[in-house]
Design a protein around this motif. Structure first.
Motif, PDB file in Angstrom:
ATOM      1  N   THR A  47       0.808  -1.209   0.000  1.00  0.00           N
ATOM      2  CA  THR A  47       0.000   0.000   0.000  1.00  0.00           C
ATOM      3  C   THR A  47       0.848   1.270   0.000  1.00  0.00           C
ATOM      4  O   THR A  47       0.340   2.349  -0.266  1.00  0.00           O
ATOM      5  CB  THR A  47      -0.949   0.029   1.210  1.00  0.00           C
ATOM      6  N   SER A  48       2.139   1.147   0.269  1.00  0.00           N
ATOM      7  CA  SER A  48       3.013   2.325   0.220  1.00  0.00           C
ATOM      8  C   SER A  48       3.430   2.647  -1.214  1.00  0.00           C
ATOM      9  O   SER A  48       3.887   3.741  -1.493  1.00  0.00           O
ATOM     10  CB  SER A  48       4.244   2.117   1.100  1.00  0.00           C
ATOM     11  N   GLN A  49       3.256   1.702  -2.128  1.00  0.00           N
ATOM     12  CA  GLN A  49       3.580   1.923  -3.537  1.00  0.00           C
ATOM     13  C   GLN A  49       2.466   2.759  -4.172  1.00  0.00           C
ATOM     14  O   GLN A  49       1.281   2.542  -3.908  1.00  0.00           O
ATOM     15  CB  GLN A  49       3.707   0.588  -4.267  1.00  0.00           C
ATOM     16  N   SER A  50       2.835   3.719  -5.013  1.00  0.00           N
ATOM     17  CA  SER A  50       1.856   4.580  -5.673  1.00  0.00           C
ATOM     18  C   SER A  50       0.916   3.763  -6.549  1.00  0.00           C
ATOM     19  O   SER A  50       1.309   2.746  -7.121  1.00  0.00           O
ATOM     20  CB  SER A  50       2.588   5.609  -6.541  1.00  0.00           C
ATOM     21  N   VAL A  51      -0.334   4.212  -6.686  1.00  0.00           N
ATOM     22  CA  VAL A  51      -1.289   3.544  -7.568  1.00  0.00           C
ATOM     23  C   VAL A  51      -1.080   3.967  -9.029  1.00  0.00           C
ATOM     24  O   VAL A  51      -1.564   3.307  -9.945  1.00  0.00           O
ATOM     25  CB  VAL A  51      -2.756   3.827  -7.156  1.00  0.00           C
ATOM     26  N   HIS A  69      -6.656   2.107   2.760  1.00  0.00           N
ATOM     27  CA  HIS A  69      -5.825   1.631   1.642  1.00  0.00           C
ATOM     28  C   HIS A  69      -6.481   0.475   0.893  1.00  0.00           C
ATOM     29  O   HIS A  69      -5.810  -0.439   0.451  1.00  0.00           O
ATOM     30  CB  HIS A  69      -4.434   1.224   2.128  1.00  0.00           C
ATOM     31  N   ASN A  70      -7.796   0.481   0.760  1.00  0.00           N
ATOM     32  CA  ASN A  70      -8.486  -0.599   0.072  1.00  0.00           C
ATOM     33  C   ASN A  70      -8.348  -0.430  -1.435  1.00  0.00           C
ATOM     34  O   ASN A  70      -8.864   0.515  -2.013  1.00  0.00           O
ATOM     35  CB  ASN A  70      -9.967  -0.621   0.482  1.00  0.00           C
ATOM     36  N   ASP A  71      -7.646  -1.371  -2.070  1.00  0.00           N
ATOM     37  CA  ASP A  71      -7.408  -1.316  -3.513  1.00  0.00           C
ATOM     38  C   ASP A  71      -8.558  -1.882  -4.324  1.00  0.00           C
ATOM     39  O   ASP A  71      -8.431  -2.064  -5.522  1.00  0.00           O
ATOM     40  CB  ASP A  71      -6.117  -2.069  -3.860  1.00  0.00           C
TER      41      ASP A  71
END
Length: 164
Positions: A47-51, A69-71
């Protein structure tokens, strides 16, 4: 009644209609009809990686709406960043689902830097269709616990929203 007194209620009615039309639909997890716990998901290692520019996939998960941080949470509606309808990441409204020009994969794109491959035909949740190309959001068959998602071609293009 004077002309000014008539204009004020009409202005308020017009303003209320604009606000109602601009309000986005509720955030949901999206999955193809009849596919159980497979949900549209942003592919990233943490979740620390950019979307930004991350591809989308169908991923088997226990969907939990409105968690940090729900993808899997996406919203279909309008954006303050650009005109038109978009399917954007609920927690990051500047990032929308986009068609990659390289291979038609569905990726996440910053709509502040360009919107042509992100604008949708409508706010329909059952048929997510790009305005520019008319292509539908599709998953590659056979749909398994991890499947690539792209625009166009054959495959499952009937998407439904899971309500919680």
């Amino acid at each position: 009644m004077s002309t000014m007194k008539k204009r004020i209620p009409m202005f308020l009615l017009a303003l209320a209609m604009m606000v109602a039309m601009a309000a986005p639909t509720f955030a949901d997890g999206f999955h193809p009809a009849g596919c159980g716990n497979l949900y549209l998901n942003i592919t990233r290692s943490s979740t620390s990686q950019s979307v930004y520019q991350r591809p989308l996939c169908l991923y088997e998960t226990d969907y939990k709406p409105n968690t940090a941080h729900n993808d899997q949470n996406f919203t279909i509606g309008t954006s303050s960043e650009a005109s038109g309808f978009f399917m954007y990441v609920t927690r990051h409204p500047s990032y929308a689902v986009n068609r990659s020009t390289a291979d038609a994969r569905a990726i996440i794109w910053d709509i502040r830097s360009g919107v042509d491959d992100s604008r949708l035909v409508s706010t329909s949740k059952s048929s997510i269709t790009l305005r520019r190309t008319g292509e539908k959001l599709t998953a590659i068959y056979p749909i398994a616990n991890y499947s690539r998602v792209y625009f166009g071609g054959s495959g499952n293009s009937d998407w439904v929203s899971k309500t919680s």
